[in-house]
Design a protein around this motif. Structure first.
Motif, PDB file in Angstrom:
ATOM      1  N   PRO A 167     -37.206  26.710 -42.426  1.00  0.00           N
ATOM      2  CA  PRO A 167     -36.544  27.404 -41.315  1.00  0.00           C
ATOM      3  C   PRO A 167     -37.149  28.788 -41.137  1.00  0.00           C
ATOM      4  O   PRO A 167     -37.648  29.382 -42.098  1.00  0.00           O
ATOM      5  CB  PRO A 167     -35.085  27.490 -41.771  1.00  0.00           C
ATOM      6  N   PRO A 168     -37.141  29.316 -39.910  1.00  0.00           N
ATOM      7  CA  PRO A 168     -37.718  30.647 -39.688  1.00  0.00           C
ATOM      8  C   PRO A 168     -36.938  31.717 -40.441  1.00  0.00           C
ATOM      9  O   PRO A 168     -35.716  31.622 -40.598  1.00  0.00           O
ATOM     10  CB  PRO A 168     -37.609  30.833 -38.177  1.00  0.00           C
ATOM     11  N   THR A 169     -37.641  32.697 -40.882  1.00  0.00           N
ATOM     12  CA  THR A 169     -37.003  33.819 -41.565  1.00  0.00           C
ATOM     13  C   THR A 169     -36.322  34.706 -40.520  1.00  0.00           C
ATOM     14  O   THR A 169     -36.633  34.616 -39.319  1.00  0.00           O
ATOM     15  CB  THR A 169     -38.040  34.639 -42.327  1.00  0.00           C
ATOM     16  N   PRO A 170     -35.403  35.568 -40.933  1.00  0.00           N
ATOM     17  CA  PRO A 170     -34.786  36.503 -39.972  1.00  0.00           C
ATOM     18  C   PRO A 170     -35.834  37.318 -39.228  1.00  0.00           C
ATOM     19  O   PRO A 170     -35.680  37.597 -38.033  1.00  0.00           O
ATOM     20  CB  PRO A 170     -33.905  37.381 -40.866  1.00  0.00           C
ATOM     21  N   GLU A 171     -36.897  37.702 -39.914  1.00  0.00           N
ATOM     22  CA  GLU A 171     -37.946  38.487 -39.274  1.00  0.00           C
ATOM     23  C   GLU A 171     -38.653  37.671 -38.194  1.00  0.00           C
ATOM     24  O   GLU A 171     -38.967  38.175 -37.103  1.00  0.00           O
ATOM     25  CB  GLU A 171     -38.961  38.971 -40.313  1.00  0.00           C
ATOM     26  N   GLU A 172     -38.911  36.371 -38.493  1.00  0.00           N
ATOM     27  CA  GLU A 172     -39.573  35.507 -37.512  1.00  0.00           C
ATOM     28  C   GLU A 172     -38.682  35.268 -36.301  1.00  0.00           C
ATOM     29  O   GLU A 172     -39.155  35.269 -35.160  1.00  0.00           O
ATOM     30  CB  GLU A 172     -39.937  34.172 -38.170  1.00  0.00           C
ATOM     31  N   ARG A 173     -37.386  35.074 -36.549  1.00  0.00           N
ATOM     32  CA  ARG A 173     -36.460  34.891 -35.425  1.00  0.00           C
ATOM     33  C   ARG A 173     -36.421  36.133 -34.551  1.00  0.00           C
ATOM     34  O   ARG A 173     -36.412  36.044 -33.318  1.00  0.00           O
ATOM     35  CB  ARG A 173     -35.057  34.554 -35.949  1.00  0.00           C
ATOM     36  N   ALA A 174     -36.387  37.301 -35.182  1.00  0.00           N
ATOM     37  CA  ALA A 174     -36.351  38.561 -34.428  1.00  0.00           C
ATOM     38  C   ALA A 174     -37.629  38.733 -33.606  1.00  0.00           C
ATOM     39  O   ALA A 174     -37.589  39.183 -32.447  1.00  0.00           O
ATOM     40  CB  ALA A 174     -36.165  39.740 -35.379  1.00  0.00           C
ATOM     41  N   ALA A 175     -38.775  38.357 -34.195  1.00  0.00           N
ATOM     42  CA  ALA A 175     -40.053  38.481 -33.484  1.00  0.00           C
ATOM     43  C   ALA A 175     -40.097  37.543 -32.281  1.00  0.00           C
ATOM     44  O   ALA A 175     -40.582  37.911 -31.196  1.00  0.00           O
ATOM     45  CB  ALA A 175     -41.204  38.189 -34.435  1.00  0.00           C
ATOM     46  N   ARG A 176     -39.578  36.327 -32.460  1.00  0.00           N
ATOM     47  CA  ARG A 176     -39.551  35.375 -31.359  1.00  0.00           C
ATOM     48  C   ARG A 176     -38.632  35.854 -30.236  1.00  0.00           C
ATOM     49  O   ARG A 176     -38.952  35.735 -29.051  1.00  0.00           O
ATOM     50  CB  ARG A 176     -39.088  34.000 -31.861  1.00  0.00           C
ATOM     51  N   GLN A 177     -37.483  36.367 -30.631  1.00  0.00           N
ATOM     52  CA  GLN A 177     -36.543  36.887 -29.638  1.00  0.00           C
ATOM     53  C   GLN A 177     -37.162  38.033 -28.852  1.00  0.00           C
ATOM     54  O   GLN A 177     -37.038  38.109 -27.625  1.00  0.00           O
ATOM     55  CB  GLN A 177     -35.251  37.343 -30.330  1.00  0.00           C
ATOM     56  N   LYS A 178     -37.845  38.932 -29.537  1.00  0.00           N
ATOM     57  CA  LYS A 178     -38.479  40.071 -28.870  1.00  0.00           C
ATOM     58  C   LYS A 178     -39.575  39.592 -27.918  1.00  0.00           C
ATOM     59  O   LYS A 178     -39.686  40.084 -26.780  1.00  0.00           O
ATOM     60  CB  LYS A 178     -39.078  41.035 -29.891  1.00  0.00           C
TER      61      LYS A 178
END
Length: 304
Positions: free
Chosen positions: A31-42
């Protein structure tokens, strides 16, 4: 049923493959890490920002009209509107002239112009809500056949949130429908602003919980709308093009439906995680069937 058959066949084929091939372990995707999710959202929000937004003053809707931009809202033109709708997996056309939304992933107020001609208001006292709802539901059943062919989930028209009503002072026709899908329920509040050469179609996309809060803001947006000189309903001149349908058919989509236009806007999940926030239902259908339905239900209008 065709999807079920396809899945069944795929399952049988997979069974044959498994019979002749040694079992292999497929590593689970992490699963994506919190950092990866934040980067995708941005990245997603940066993409939306790139469509170009005006945050104060007025938004120009082609050469037809303009609308005030409320505080806390932002406006993009027809190109930006189409780009945003396509980003969420929606079909677009050439009639989109602009959109108002709040920052982030707020509600949508979408403006489309239908150059159908001057729509006579002689049906204003004859709006039959029950008959119109039945026709919309019939049209949506036709539309669901097309949606199934495209691999899309079905939509169900649950009923009126606000029955159709006409404001004789502003020449506005408005109504709201409750739309259900596998992702839940949405409210689609529609206003049709009659003009000299056609109709500005304005649709608010929101959830049922948002409607109470958003409706005063939406009504304020409608109040801040105006046709540019030469385009208002009052400026009609003998000899102008007259629409071949009236107010009743406008509720069922008017010429857009008769042309078989895909009138669905549905916020898809993507990687943002907002599943099916809303769906605008303008009756999704296929050309000839919809033309037949409109003709049967509403007939044709005569020229003035």
């Amino acid at each position: 049923m065709s999807n079920l058959r396809t899945l069944t066949l795929a399952g049988l084929l997979m069974g044959l493959v498994v019979s002749f091939c040694p079992a292999q372990e497929v590593p689970a995707e992490a699963p994506p890490t919190p950092e990866e999710r934040a980067a995708r959202q941005k990245a997603f929000m940066d993409k939306i920002e790139s469509f170009g937004w005006t945050r104060q003053g007025t938004g120009t809707l082609g050469s037809i009209a303009q609308v005030n931009i409320p505080q806390g809202w932002r406006f993009t033109d027809g190109n930006g509107t189409r780009s945003l709708l396509e980003l969420y997996g929606n079909l677009t056309g050439e009639s989109e002239l602009g959109m108002l939304t709040t920052e982030g992933e707020g509600p949508w107020v979408i403006f489309e112009f239908e150059d159908s001609g001057y729509v006579k208001d002689d049906e204003k006292d004859k709006l039959d809500a029950d008959a119109m709802l039945a026709s919309l539901q019939e049209g949506q059943e036709i539309g669901n056949e097309r949606r199934r062919e495209m691999g899309l989930g079905e939509l169900k028209l649950l009923g009126w949130a606000v029955a159709p009503r006409f404001n004789d002072q502003t020449k506005n026709l408005e109504w709201a429908v409750r739309v259900g899908s596998a992702n839940g329920e949405s409210i689609n509040y529609s206003t049709r602003l009659l003009g000299r050469s056609g109709v500005m179609k304005v649709d608010l996309v929101c959830t049922p919980d948002e409607m109470t809060t958003l409706l005063p803001q939406y009504q304020s947006i409608i109040s801040g709308y105006q046709y540019l000189t030469g385009n208002s309903y009052a400026e009609y001149q003998p000899g102008d093009k007259v629409a071949k349908y009236g107010l009743t058919a406008l509720v069922a989509g008017g010429a857009a439906v008769a042309a078989g236009k895909m009138g669905l806007f549905a916020k898809l999940a993507g990687f943002v995680g907002k599943l099916g926030k809303a769906a605008i239902l303008l009756v999704v259908g296929a050309g000839v069937a919809i033309k037949s339905l409109i003709g049967k239900l509403f007939g044709k209008r005569e020229q003035i």
